[in-house]
Design a protein around this motif. Sequence first.
Motif, mmCIF file in Angstrom:
data_model
loop_
_atom_site.group_PDB
_atom_site.id
_atom_site.type_symbol
_atom_site.label_atom_id
_atom_site.label_comp_id
_atom_site.label_asym_id
_atom_site.label_seq_id
_atom_site.Cartn_x
_atom_site.Cartn_y
_atom_site.Cartn_z
ATOM 1 N N ILE A 82 0.842 -1.203 0.000
ATOM 2 C CA ILE A 82 0.000 0.000 0.000
ATOM 3 C C ILE A 82 0.872 1.245 0.000
ATOM 4 N N ILE A 89 -3.052 4.564 -5.538
ATOM 5 C CA ILE A 89 -4.291 4.240 -4.829
ATOM 6 C C ILE A 89 -5.086 5.508 -4.538
ATOM 7 N N GLN A 93 -8.887 6.355 -5.809
ATOM 8 C CA GLN A 93 -9.998 6.631 -4.904
ATOM 9 C C GLN A 93 -10.609 8.001 -5.177
ATOM 10 N N VAL A 108 -5.087 6.483 2.393
ATOM 11 C CA VAL A 108 -4.181 5.410 1.982
ATOM 12 C C VAL A 108 -3.136 5.170 3.057
ATOM 13 N N ILE A 158 -10.901 2.583 1.016
ATOM 14 C CA ILE A 158 -9.612 1.967 1.329
ATOM 15 C C ILE A 158 -9.402 1.856 2.835
ATOM 16 N N VAL A 186 -11.055 1.052 -5.899
ATOM 17 C CA VAL A 186 -9.922 1.014 -4.979
ATOM 18 C C VAL A 186 -9.857 -0.329 -4.251
ATOM 19 N N GLU A 189 -8.075 -2.588 -6.501
ATOM 20 C CA GLU A 189 -6.644 -2.297 -6.434
ATOM 21 C C GLU A 189 -6.024 -2.918 -5.186
ATOM 22 N N LEU A 190 -6.760 -2.912 -4.074
ATOM 23 C CA LEU A 190 -6.276 -3.579 -2.863
ATOM 24 C C LEU A 190 -6.067 -5.064 -3.126
#
Length: 499
Positions: A82, A89, A93, A108, A158, A186, A189-190
Motif C-alpha cells: 500500500i 491508490i 480513490q 491510503v 480503502i 480502490v 486495487e487492494l
Amino acid sequence: MNRFELPSSELYIGGRWETGTGAEIVSAFPGDGSINRIIPGASRADGERAIERALAAQADPAWRNLKPHERARFLYRIAEGIDTNAARIAYIQTRDTGKTLRETTALVASAAATFRYFAGALESLDDTLTAPRGDYLSLSVHEPLGLVSAITPWNSPIASDAQKVAPALAAGNAVLLKPASWSPLVSLELARIVEAAGLPQGLFSVLPGAGREIGNLLVEHPSIARVSFTGGTATGRMLARQAAEKLMPVSLELGGKSPTIVFADADIDLAIAGILFGVFSSSGQSCIAGSRLFVERSIYESFVGRLVAATKRLVVGDPFDEHTQVAPLVHVDHRNAVAAQVAAAVAGGAQILCGGAIPQGSAYDQGAYYLPTVLAGLSNDADICREEVFGPVLCVLPFDDEADVIAQSNANDYGLACGVWTRDFPKAWRTARAITTGTVWVNTYKQFSISTPFGGEKDSGTGREKGREGIRAYMAQKSVYVDLTGAPHPWARWPEGSA
C-alpha cells in the motif's frame, strides 16, 4: 497531477481474476461525470465460487497452521505494498469517490498503518492460562471463525476495507469483501496488492455487486461465520435480522447525527476550525459528521455569525486541486437527495444562513457539487435535525445550560459521535460521560487511532472495531482443560485395582 491507469474490469474471485457475471456497475468521476470503468459485477454464482475457494484455502494447513508471527508477515507485506503504491491508490480513490486528493492520500496512509498495526498486535496477542480451581491445567484459546464477510461503504473504501480485512486475516480467516457499487475500484486495487504480497490463493475476494444478490449471499450462506458491515441503518437492521436467523455474530457501524457542543467559555477560533472540519470535510459524507451544532445562548449570535463567514470562505472545487476543501459528492443522485432534504427543511421553516444550492459556473456544471450549507431556525425534533443527511449540511441550535444540551444531544435515535468545546475540563468530562455515544472528542474532531476501539450506540450500530481486541472479534474463544492427576473421576466409583 500524476495520472494512473485505473484497475481493469475483472473481479478478484477466490484468488483469481475473472469477469463477473452479474449486473453491470458504472464507476464515474463525481467531478465531471466522466466514466472511469464499466464493470460486470459479481453474481450469486460468482460469490458461491469465491466461497468454495475460500473454504478450501482457509482449511489448508499451509494457512491454518501458521504461527501468528508467520501470518503477520503477510500483513506487513500488504502494508508495504500500500505504501509503495500510495499515489496510485489515492488517485484511484479520488476518481472513484470524488474525495480530495489530499484526503485520499491520508486515507491510503491510514490503510497501510492499519495493516501494520494489526500485524504487530497479532505478534504480541497472547492466549490465557486461567487460574485453576482443581487438579487440572485450564486455558482460554482463540481460533479463526473460518470465513467472514466484510461489507464496506462508498465514502472511504480503502480505510474501511483495511479496518475489516486486516484483523480478519490476522485472526486466520478467509475474507470476502463487498465494496459499494459506487466505489469498487480502490478495493480491486487492494486485491492486486494482496495478491502481490503472496497471500495464499482463495483467502481473499473482492465482489462488488447488487446487495439483493451478492450482499444477501454474503450474509445468508451457511458457511459465513461473521459479517462486519458499515453502511446505512435500514440495511443494518435487515442484515441483523438475517444474522439472527443463523445466530451469527455481526458488527454494525451505521448512521449518525452527531452533536457538537460549544460552551460559552470555549476557544472560539479552535471551535470554528474544528466544526468546519468536522462537518464539511469529506463534503459531509461521513457517518461521524458533526451535523447538529449546539451553541450556548449567550454567544449564539456572535459565534454563528463568525461560523457562517468562515463557511462562505471554504473552497469548493476540483478534488485534484490542492486548494479544494469541499469536493463533489459521490454521485449526482446523492447530491440531489441532499438538496431535496434541504428544500424540505426550508419548506418546514428552516432559514438558510449560507449555501443551500448547487454552485454556479462551468467548473461545476457536470459534477455532483453542493455548497456548504448552514441552517438555523430549527427545533431539535425537525426532520433534518433527526435524520442523517450525509452531505455538507449543518444545523445550528442554541442551548441554555449543561443539562439542556445533554438532553437535546441525547434526544436522537443515533449515538455515534460527539464533539465538546470548552476550556473547563470537569465540564467537558461530565458532558462526555453523559452523552450516549460511541466516541467523544474534546476540543477536536474526527481524530482517529487504529489502536482505539470505534463503534456506535442506539441506531448507530453494535460492536466495536479497531484496537487489539479487534482481532479477537474475528475469532472463536475455546476453553481447554487438561487433567493433571491421571486418576479416574471419582463419580464413576472405579474399583480399586481394576484395569
